[in-house]
Design an enzyme around this catalytic site. Sequence first.
Site, PDB file in Angstrom:
ATOM      1  N   HIS A   9       0.876  -1.166   0.000  1.00 15.64           N
ATOM      2  CA  HIS A   9       0.000   0.000   0.000  1.00 15.64           C
ATOM      3  C   HIS A   9       0.917   1.220   0.000  1.00 15.64           C
ATOM      4  O   HIS A   9       1.850   1.292   0.800  1.00 15.64           O
ATOM      5  CB  HIS A   9      -0.887  -0.007   1.241  1.00 15.64           C
ATOM      6  CG  HIS A   9      -2.026   0.951   1.167  1.00 15.64           C
ATOM      7  ND1 HIS A   9      -1.838   2.313   1.131  1.00 15.64           N
ATOM      8  CD2 HIS A   9      -3.359   0.750   1.098  1.00 15.64           C
ATOM      9  CE1 HIS A   9      -3.019   2.902   1.043  1.00 15.64           C
ATOM     10  NE2 HIS A   9      -3.959   1.986   1.022  1.00 15.64           N
TER      11      HIS A   9
ATOM     12  N   ARG B  97      -6.201   9.610  -1.560  1.00 14.73           N
ATOM     13  CA  ARG B  97      -5.708   9.969  -2.904  1.00 14.73           C
ATOM     14  C   ARG B  97      -6.866  10.023  -3.893  1.00 14.73           C
ATOM     15  O   ARG B  97      -6.887  10.864  -4.793  1.00 14.73           O
ATOM     16  CB  ARG B  97      -4.641   8.977  -3.360  1.00 14.73           C
ATOM     17  CG  ARG B  97      -3.307   9.194  -2.657  1.00 14.73           C
ATOM     18  CD  ARG B  97      -2.277   8.175  -3.082  1.00 14.73           C
ATOM     19  NE  ARG B  97      -2.599   6.853  -2.582  1.00 14.73           N
ATOM     20  CZ  ARG B  97      -2.854   5.794  -3.328  1.00 14.73           C
ATOM     21  NH1 ARG B  97      -2.765   5.870  -4.637  1.00 14.73           N
ATOM     22  NH2 ARG B  97      -3.155   4.637  -2.791  1.00 14.73           N
TER      23      ARG B  97
END
Length: 574
Positions: A236, A258
Site C-alpha cells: 500500500h 488519494r
Amino acid sequence: MQIIETDILILGAGGAGLFAALHAKKANPDLDVTIAVKGLLGKCGCTRMVQGGYNVALSPNDSVERHFMDTIEGGKWLNRQDLAWTLVTVAQKRIRELETELGCFFDRNPDGTVHQKAFAGQTFDRTVHKGDLTGIEIINRLAEQVWRRDVKRIEDHRALDLIPSADGSELAGVLMLDMRTGEPLMVRARATLLATGGGPTMYKYHTPSGDKSCDGLAMALRAGLTLRDIEMVQFHPTGLLAGEGTRMTGTVLEEGLRGAGGYLVDSQGKRFMFDYDERGERATRDIVSRSIFDRIRKGFASPHGGVYIEMGHLGPDKVRRQFKGMVDRCKDCGFDLAAGRVEVIPTAHYMMGGLEFDEDCTTALPRLYAAGEDTGGVHGANRLGGNGVANSTVFGGIAGDVMGQRVTPNGALPEPDRAAIEAAHDRAFAPLGKKPGDLSAMRERLYDVMWNDVGILRTGESLARGRGVLDSLAKEIAASGIADTSRRYNLTWMDRLNLENLTLISRAICEAADHRHDSRGAHFREDFPEAGDLATSRYTQVKLEGDKIVVGTEAVKFTHVKPGDTLLNQTAAE
Ligand SMILES: Cc1cc2nc3c(=O)[nH]c(=O)nc-3n(C[C@H](O)[C@H](O)[C@H](O)COP(=O)(O)OP(=O)(O)OC[C@H]3O[C@@H](n4cnc5c(N)ncnc54)[C@H](O)[C@@H]3O)c2cc1C
C-alpha cells in the site's frame, strides 16, 4: 490429547470465516459448525481493519463487465478469470445481503442510493463504504449474527497443521494449540475451511493485524498443496511513518485520500506522481509504491525516509468530516492530516497469491476448502483496493453454501494419520525443549531481508542474496528454543511459531519472484522491467518437496476475455 469432532471446522473469523459459518448454518441448520480462531471472534484479523470499502457494480452507469475488466487489467492478465467473474457478479448479491439481512449501514447519497467513492485503478467510482471505518461495521454485524446462532467457537486457538487421513487421500482435521493453556487439541471434521487470511507481516513496514503470520499458507505448503502467484505481494503506497519504535508506523492511510484528491509531495515540496503516471496519485498501488520508492532513492526523502501526503488544499473541515478515522489516527501520533503534511512510506498490505482453489472453494485436498486472502488467483498480479473484502465475503459465503450442502451430519469422519499428528505436535512443541535463540534479532533480519531484497524492487542479485539469508534464518529459527518454557499464554512461543511460518512463506515468495522473469503488477524486476507478452502469460506454482521450495509455471487460461479484447465493447455491441 483432547480430541473434538465437528461437521464443519472453520479456521479464521474474518470476512471469509464468518460468512462461511452463517451460510453453512443457513444451508443446513442441523450441522455442527465450529469456528476456531487465533484471537477473539469479532476482534481479530484484517477484515475488521478495512477502511476504504467494498467494490461492487451498483450504479446503472456501471456494470459487472466494467468491474471485471478493471480487475483483470489491474491484475495484469494473471487472474484466474472464472474466479474474478465470480467475484464481481456475486459481490452484487453479497452487498445486499450485508445491508438487508445482516444490518450493515453504509453511507448514502441524499437521494437514498448507496454512496460509492473513488478508489485508485478503477474506471468507475464503485467503492461502498461506511465513512472510513467500513470493516468495523461489517465485522460487528457479522459477529452479532454468528453469536445469535448455534455456532461453536474456540477462541485463542491457533491452527498448527492440517492432518490428512490415515490413507493420505483426504483431510481428516486440524491439530490446534489452545493458546491459553498451551495444550494441543485435535479437531476432527467432515469439512474444513482454510480462512486464516494470509498476511505479509514479514516485511519491515506492514499493515495487517498482528495475529496474521501466513499460518494457513504455511500449513497448506507443509500439507503438500500448491500456492499460486505467491510472489505477488501488494504494498500500500501510504503507510503512516510515525518513526522508529511505534507499531503505528506502517499502518495504512487509506486510498480514498488519494481518490479524493490528496497529493503526494517529496522533501522539496514537489508533487511528483505525474512524472511517473498520467493518472497521478490515482494510479494503481504498485505504480504509486514504486514511484515513492524511486523518489526516496533519488534523495528526496522526508526526515524519516518517506514522502508526504497533503490534503489541506481540499479544505481542512471537509477532510476532517470525510476522513474522520484517518484524521484521528494521525492526530494520535501528533500529525495534522486535515491541514498539514504527514509522512508516509509504502507498506506491505496484501497477498494476491495463495492456495489454489476452485470457484466452489474446493482445493486439491478433498474435504479442505479455502476462501479469502489465503487463496490465490482472483486478483492476479495486483488487487484493486476494495476487491479484498469483496473477495473474502463472496468466497466465504460460497464456501459455507457448498460445505453446508455437501456435508452430512454424522456422516463418515476420516481417521487421522497418527504419524502426521505426532510430526505436527513435535514441530510445534520443539521450541520448549531447545536452547533459546535471539528471536528479536531473527525477526529484524527477516524484516530487513524481505524489505531490501524481496520487496518493491527486485533483481536476480537481490533475490539470490535474499535466498541465502532466508535459508540460513529458517535453519536458525528451527534450532531455536525459548527461554520461558511455561505453556500458558506464552506469547514468545507464539512468536517463534509465527516466525517459522513467515520464514517458510518468505522463502516461497523469494523463489517464485526469482522464477518470474518479467514485471507484472506488484512484482517488479529491475533486471526484467517489461511485462512480456500478455497472450502467453504464465502463473507460478510453488510446492514444498522435503525442505526444498519447488517452482513451476502454468499458462493462464483466458476463459472470458483475451489480452487486447474487452468485455465492454461486447456489451456496447449488444
Ligand atoms: C489496514 C487494512 C485496510 C484494509 N482496507 C481494505 C479496504 O478498504 N477494502 C478492501 O477490500 N480490503 C481492505 N483490506 C484487505 C482486507 O482486510 C482483506 O482482504 C480481507 O479482509 C481478508 O479477509 P479474510 O477473512 O481472508 O482474513 P482476515 O479478516 O484477516 O481474517 C483472518 C482470520 O484468521 C485468523 N487466524 C490467523 N491465523 C490463524 C491460525 N493459525 N489459526 C486460527 N485462526 C487464525 C485470524 O485471527 C483472523 O480471525 C485492508 C487490510 C488492512 C490490513
